[in-house]
Design an enzyme around this catalytic site. Structure first.
Site, mmCIF file in Angstrom:
data_model
loop_
_atom_site.group_PDB
_atom_site.id
_atom_site.type_symbol
_atom_site.label_atom_id
_atom_site.label_comp_id
_atom_site.label_asym_id
_atom_site.label_seq_id
_atom_site.Cartn_x
_atom_site.Cartn_y
_atom_site.Cartn_z
ATOM 1 N N ASP A 105 0.829 -1.201 0.000
ATOM 2 C CA ASP A 105 0.000 0.000 0.000
ATOM 3 C C ASP A 105 0.867 1.255 0.000
ATOM 4 O OD1 ASP A 105 -2.122 -1.634 0.015
ATOM 5 O OD2 ASP A 105 -2.856 -1.104 2.029
ATOM 6 N N TYR A 149 2.332 1.934 -3.388
ATOM 7 C CA TYR A 149 1.276 2.388 -4.287
ATOM 8 C C TYR A 149 0.919 3.849 -4.002
ATOM 9 C CZ TYR A 149 -3.300 2.600 -6.517
ATOM 10 O OH TYR A 149 -4.369 2.979 -7.291
ATOM 11 N N SER A 194 -23.373 -1.208 -28.787
ATOM 12 C CA SER A 194 -23.135 0.205 -29.090
ATOM 13 C C SER A 194 -23.975 0.589 -30.291
ATOM 14 C CB SER A 194 -21.694 0.454 -29.499
ATOM 15 O OG SER A 194 -20.825 -0.152 -28.645
ATOM 16 N N LEU A 195 -23.877 1.845 -30.655
ATOM 17 C CA LEU A 195 -24.600 2.320 -31.828
ATOM 18 C C LEU A 195 -23.604 2.744 -32.883
ATOM 19 C CD1 LEU A 195 -27.213 4.591 -30.029
ATOM 20 C CD2 LEU A 195 -27.675 2.435 -31.196
ATOM 21 N N GLU A 217 -34.603 10.726 -30.591
ATOM 22 C CA GLU A 217 -34.495 11.093 -29.179
ATOM 23 C C GLU A 217 -33.066 11.504 -28.886
ATOM 24 O OE1 GLU A 217 -35.053 6.707 -28.697
ATOM 25 O OE2 GLU A 217 -34.190 7.080 -26.721
ATOM 26 N N LYS A 257 -29.293 11.628 -27.552
ATOM 27 C CA LYS A 257 -28.311 10.662 -27.066
ATOM 28 C C LYS A 257 -27.708 11.268 -25.805
ATOM 29 C CE LYS A 257 -24.502 7.761 -28.588
ATOM 30 N NZ LYS A 257 -23.520 7.995 -27.542
ATOM 31 N N ASP A 314 -25.400 11.866 -22.680
ATOM 32 C CA ASP A 314 -23.978 11.634 -22.439
ATOM 33 C C ASP A 314 -23.762 11.237 -20.978
ATOM 34 O OD1 ASP A 314 -21.342 11.449 -22.931
ATOM 35 O OD2 ASP A 314 -20.966 13.600 -23.088
ATOM 36 N N ARG A 316 -22.566 -1.364 -18.094
ATOM 37 C CA ARG A 316 -22.389 -2.007 -19.386
ATOM 38 C C ARG A 316 -21.168 -2.920 -19.418
ATOM 39 N NH1 ARG A 316 -20.227 0.223 -24.625
ATOM 40 N NH2 ARG A 316 -20.857 -1.447 -25.943
ATOM 41 N N GLU A 358 -29.847 5.466 -19.337
ATOM 42 C CA GLU A 358 -28.616 6.205 -19.073
ATOM 43 C C GLU A 358 -28.673 6.903 -17.721
ATOM 44 O OE1 GLU A 358 -26.790 5.738 -21.744
ATOM 45 O OE2 GLU A 358 -25.148 7.203 -21.670
ATOM 46 N N TYR A 364 -34.622 4.119 -21.915
ATOM 47 C CA TYR A 364 -34.834 4.239 -23.361
ATOM 48 C C TYR A 364 -34.764 2.916 -24.129
ATOM 49 C CZ TYR A 364 -29.703 4.487 -23.148
ATOM 50 O OH TYR A 364 -28.380 4.238 -22.883
ATOM 51 N N LYS A 384 -24.377 12.075 -34.637
ATOM 52 C CA LYS A 384 -23.567 12.814 -33.674
ATOM 53 C C LYS A 384 -23.548 14.309 -33.969
ATOM 54 C CE LYS A 384 -21.487 10.731 -30.922
ATOM 55 N NZ LYS A 384 -20.443 9.724 -30.807
ATOM 56 N N CYS A 442 13.125 1.976 -40.089
ATOM 57 C CA CYS A 442 12.305 1.773 -38.905
ATOM 58 C C CYS A 442 13.036 2.329 -37.680
ATOM 59 C CB CYS A 442 12.034 0.279 -38.720
ATOM 60 S SG CYS A 442 11.303 -0.103 -37.133
ATOM 61 N N CYS A 446 14.171 -0.764 -35.394
ATOM 62 C CA CYS A 446 15.125 -1.825 -35.729
ATOM 63 C C CYS A 446 16.075 -1.429 -36.845
ATOM 64 C CB CYS A 446 14.388 -3.111 -36.106
ATOM 65 S SG CYS A 446 13.625 -3.043 -37.730
ATOM 66 N N CYS A 501 7.738 -1.200 -41.835
ATOM 67 C CA CYS A 501 9.067 -1.711 -41.508
ATOM 68 C C CYS A 501 9.202 -3.081 -42.151
ATOM 69 C CB CYS A 501 9.200 -1.813 -39.995
ATOM 70 S SG CYS A 501 10.477 -2.941 -39.464
ATOM 71 N N CYS A 558 12.252 -7.320 -36.183
ATOM 72 C CA CYS A 558 12.037 -5.988 -35.611
ATOM 73 C C CYS A 558 11.470 -6.144 -34.208
ATOM 74 C CB CYS A 558 11.081 -5.177 -36.480
ATOM 75 S SG CYS A 558 10.606 -3.604 -35.707
HETATM 76 S S1 IVH Z 1 -30.183 2.911 -27.558
HETATM 77 C C1 IVH Z 1 -28.997 -1.413 -28.909
HETATM 78 N N1 IVH Z 1 -30.750 5.360 -26.889
HETATM 79 O O1 IVH Z 1 -25.196 5.391 -26.418
HETATM 80 C C2 IVH Z 1 -28.821 0.038 -28.709
HETATM 81 N N2 IVH Z 1 -28.542 4.572 -26.439
HETATM 82 O O2 IVH Z 1 -23.274 4.497 -28.482
HETATM 83 C C3 IVH Z 1 -29.256 0.491 -27.391
HETATM 84 N N3 IVH Z 1 -27.112 6.186 -25.308
HETATM 85 O O3 IVH Z 1 -24.317 2.351 -24.988
HETATM 86 C C4 IVH Z 1 -28.897 1.873 -27.112
HETATM 87 N N4 IVH Z 1 -28.603 7.795 -25.165
HETATM 88 O O4 IVH Z 1 -25.167 4.180 -23.412
HETATM 89 C C5 IVH Z 1 -29.801 4.417 -26.922
HETATM 90 N N5 IVH Z 1 -31.395 7.503 -26.294
HETATM 91 C C6 IVH Z 1 -30.476 6.555 -26.333
HETATM 92 C C7 IVH Z 1 -29.183 6.759 -25.808
HETATM 93 C C8 IVH Z 1 -28.242 5.735 -25.884
HETATM 94 C C9 IVH Z 1 -27.361 7.436 -24.878
HETATM 95 C C10 IVH Z 1 -25.824 5.514 -25.168
HETATM 96 C C11 IVH Z 1 -25.880 4.127 -24.614
HETATM 97 C C12 IVH Z 1 -25.162 3.261 -25.603
HETATM 98 C C13 IVH Z 1 -24.399 4.257 -26.394
HETATM 99 C C14 IVH Z 1 -24.162 3.736 -27.795
#
Ligand code: IVH
Length: 700
Positions: A43, A46, A92-93, A126, A128, A130, A149, A186, A238, A326, A419, A422, A442, A448
């Site tokens: 500890d 660290y 993810s989207l 809708e 997104k 954050d 997640r 979220e 959502y 986005k 390189c 190497c 390289c 290498c």
């Molecule tokens: S739908 C199967 N709706 O964006 C897809 N995601 O880049 C289910 N997020 O991991 C996700 N707002 O954490 C959905 N209105 C929204 C969102 C949303 C934020 C996040 C979510 C996901 C990430 C994907």
């Protein structure tokens, strides 16, 4: 950490180097402690490292790294939460950045579903949010588990923390909820709450958070739940994962139900009948963005009909039925301090911009990619220049260009022709069409050290062999000492250490009895790697995780696969044809595999590796469908679904879809207009069926 210079006496270059070293060491120590439950530092050692890191950052605030350990309090504790496997993975989207991308998204869905021009396609829009996503499992209307997640399949159990969030109901209201359901959404913090929290933190002499998202994440992942309770977290519902019953026919209906059951849903959620409607919603949200009181980073569009969502399914990590549009990336201007060259696992030389740290969209950025030498020439960036950079979402920051170039700039940057690691020639390859590759590579190959080390790191990494306790740092150390030259040496570690004239691992600084024992145990635990991981681990160019999975599912056994590769590399056309017949496998991957197999070094390496490990067979797709394991060829026109949909639904049932008919084909599905393939199938006496028969057999 022996000969330590006092912080005041550090030069800027020394401070930068030391911060880099501390970031790595603290991360490794954190992993050892939280993930492997096996600390290799006391500890006191660290704490001393963390304290030194903070002192250096206080002395040189501009050198603070984007991956600074002082920014990682939340993530650090996270490793101590127990793991939870999600009923349905949290995906993810995919991203859209322009109006055209959105139009293409809608068009793709229409094509996939085979919708006519004037058939309505309703999509919802809708914000997104954050924040960080959370999956809440309700059984008989009661909250039984909350999980972050994590890597998408396995998250962390934060149930006690989630229960302190007011927007998360402990018991569902109303009626009609499935007996079991994973509600997803979220967790976030409002801008106002974030400001108050940071002000309090500052007064108390505690760490302030860089942005509301980090504050929300750090607040939720607290081992001491009283801290979470004191933080004003919010939650928008959502989406959902596993459910015991269907509970809605559309996304809009599902959201309405969520509201009835006691969740907070976003008031800006609306269905739209046209792409223009979506784009209007996007512009509207762009304008309102700063007035919402919480951070959003784009707009999410989803197919409204849930039966269509089901048909559309997923491609790798993304649903086909949703996309995130986005907001434009955030930008900043800073000084380009140096251009450094990194050598990757396949020998690519990548120029990296080392920047004077600058905050972009709430995150400190000190590195950016410059991609390749053509890009540097196009931008004409030179060390010492002021440059504009951009950061969008999770992607690596990029350099956009030079701002007001000075008269006495340094000379134009020249990419090394050797390189830097190497000394072998670094060249740009020319393909068959005579086009020069933008990347310089390289030519040192296995000689290498940078390539060898990167390959080893890849071999042990999470998506490949996943050897716990053998991380980047250990690999570098073992390689530097000549202990690890290729992956086969990992399995002969004890002997290799002895041959290198080093004492047994238990006597090494920073190892000790337990970590050495654990390391050997985790290596032994990987003596029967699954086919896909093993192939991915070899690090063959163009044969990554996805392609490896395609080969594994097609061949099932390593021996069958490799003998086909060897035949193909000796020029046997039928073998090459089989590799190419796999849906999703292209010329580039096959060419690269053949090249790998033809190289004597690689063959020797593979042979000695296979003396140590036995590759586990891949499983035939885990489905009880009568078409599982069958090889299918679709030919002619399909009338009930598009070719893409037919292929991906067949694959989902465990069938293999091939583009050409051979004796190995099990079923040929022939629609109107089928020609030569049908003829060949008949000649070979294969089973031929109509689209309707196929749908019935496949249970679709
Ligand atoms: S739908 C199967 N709706 O964006 C897809 N995601 O880049 C289910 N997020 O991991 C996700 N707002 O954490 C959905 N209105 C929204 C969102 C949303 C934020 C996040 C979510 C996901 C990430 C994907």
């Amino acid at each position: 950490m022996s000969k330590q210079v006092s912080v005041e006496a550090l030069s800027e270059a020394e401070a930068r180097r030391e911060l880099a070293r501390l970031a790595t060491e603290i991360r490794l120590a954190d992993n050892a402690y939280y993930k492997d439950d096996d600390p290799h530092l006391s500890d006191a050692e660290y704490d001393a490292m963390r304290a030194r890191n903070e002192q250096i950052e206080a002395q040189f605030p501009h050198l603070k790294r984007s991956d600074s350990p002082s920014e990682r309090v939340g993530a650090q504790v996270s490793e101590a939460f127990s793991k939870v496997t999600h009923g349905v993975p949290m995906l993810s989207l995919d991203n859209a950045f322009s109006d055209e991308d959105v139009a293409e998204f809608a068009a793709r869905i229409r094509r996939y579903l085979g919708l006519g021009e004037d058939e309505p396609l309703v999509l919802t829009a809708e914000p997104k949010i954050d924040g960080l996503s959370l999956s809440l499992t309700y059984e008989s209307g009661r909250l039984v588990r909350a999980a972050t997640r994590g890597d998408g399949s396995v998250g962390e159990d934060v149930t006690v923390n989630a229960r302190t969030v007011e927007d998360i109901p402990d018991t569902l209201k109303g009626e009609g909820w499935p007996d079991k359901i994973e509600i997803r959404g979220e967790v976030y913090m409002t801008g106002e709450a974030f400001k108050v929290l940071n002000a309090n933190q500052e007064v108390a002499g505690k760490k302030v958070f860089a942005n509301p998202r980090n504050a929300a994440a750090g607040s939720l992942r607290q081992l001491d739940v009283s801290i979470t309770r004191a933080r004003p977290l919010r939650f928008f519902a959502y989406a959902w994962g596993e459910t015991s019953e269907r509970f809605a026919a559309t996304q809009a209906e599902a959201i309405e139900k969520f509201r009835d059951w006691g969740f907070v849903t976003n008031e800006l959620f609306h269905p739209h009948e046209t792409v223009d409607g979506l784009l209007d919603a996007y512009r509207d949200m762009t304008e309102r963005r700063t007035l919402l009181g919480y951070d959003i980073d784009g707009v999410v569009y989803k197919v409204n009909r849930l039966d269509w969502q089901e048909r559309l399914g997923f491609v790798s990590r993304f649903p086909r039925w949703a996309i995130a549009h986005k907001f434009p990336a955030e930008r900043a201007v800073t000084k380009l301090e140096a251009i450094e060259i990194q050598v990757g696992r396949t020998g690519t030389l990548t120029p990296v911009a080392r920047l004077k740290p600058v905050t972009v969209g709430g995150v400190v950025v000190s590195n950016a990619t410059l991609h390749n030498e053509d890009e540097i020439a196009r931008l004409d960036v030179r060390p010492g220049d002021m440059v504009e950079i951009q950061r969008a979402g999770d992607v690596i920051p990029q350099v956009l260009g030079v701002v007001d170039p000075d008269e006495n700039r340094s000379p134009a940057f020249k990419m090394p022709e050797e390189c830097p690691q190497c000394g072998a020639a670094a060249v740009r390859e020319t393909d068959e069409k005579g086009e020069e590759d933008v990347r310089r590579r390289c030519t040192g190959g296995l000689t290498c050290p940078a390539q060898a080390v990167e390959r080893l790191k890849h071999f042990v990494s999470r998506k490949a062999l996943d050897i716990d306790g053998l991380g980047a740092k250990q690999v570098e150390l073992f390689h530097a000492l000549g202990i690890l030259e290729g992956p086969q040496d990992i399995y002969r570690l004890t002997a290799r250490i002895e041959e290198a004239g080093e004492p047994p691992l238990t006597e090494w600084d920073g190892f000790g009895e337990t970590s050495a024992k654990n390391l050997f145990a985790s290596i032994d635990a990987r003596r029967n790697p699954p086919f896909q991981r093993f192939l991915n681990g070899l690090g063959i160019r163009h044969v990554g995780e996805t392609t490896s999975g395609l080969f594994a599912r097609h061949f099932l056994s390593w021996a069958a696969f490799w003998s086909t590769v060897e035949k193909a590399s000796r020029g046997e056309e039928a073998a090459e044809g089989e590799l190419l017949s796999i849906d999703g496998v292209g010329q580039t991957a096959v060419k690269s595999l053949k090249g790998f197999a033809a190289e004597p070094h690689n063959r020797d390496m593979l042979q000695s590796l296979l003396e140590e490990v036995g590759v586990a067979d891949a499983e035939a797709a885990a489905t009880d469908s009568p078409v599982a394991g069958k090889t299918i060829v679709f030919t002619g026109t399909l009338e009930r679904m598009t070719r893409d949909e037919a292929k991906s639904r067949a694959t989902a049932l465990g069938a293999k879809v091939s583009g050409s008919v051979s004796a190995k084909t099990d079923i040929v599905v022939a629609g109107p207009g089928a020609g030569s393939k049908l003829k060949k199938a008949e000649e070979l006496g294969l089973q031929v069926m109509s689209e309707d028969d196929w749908l019935e057999l496949a249970g679709l």
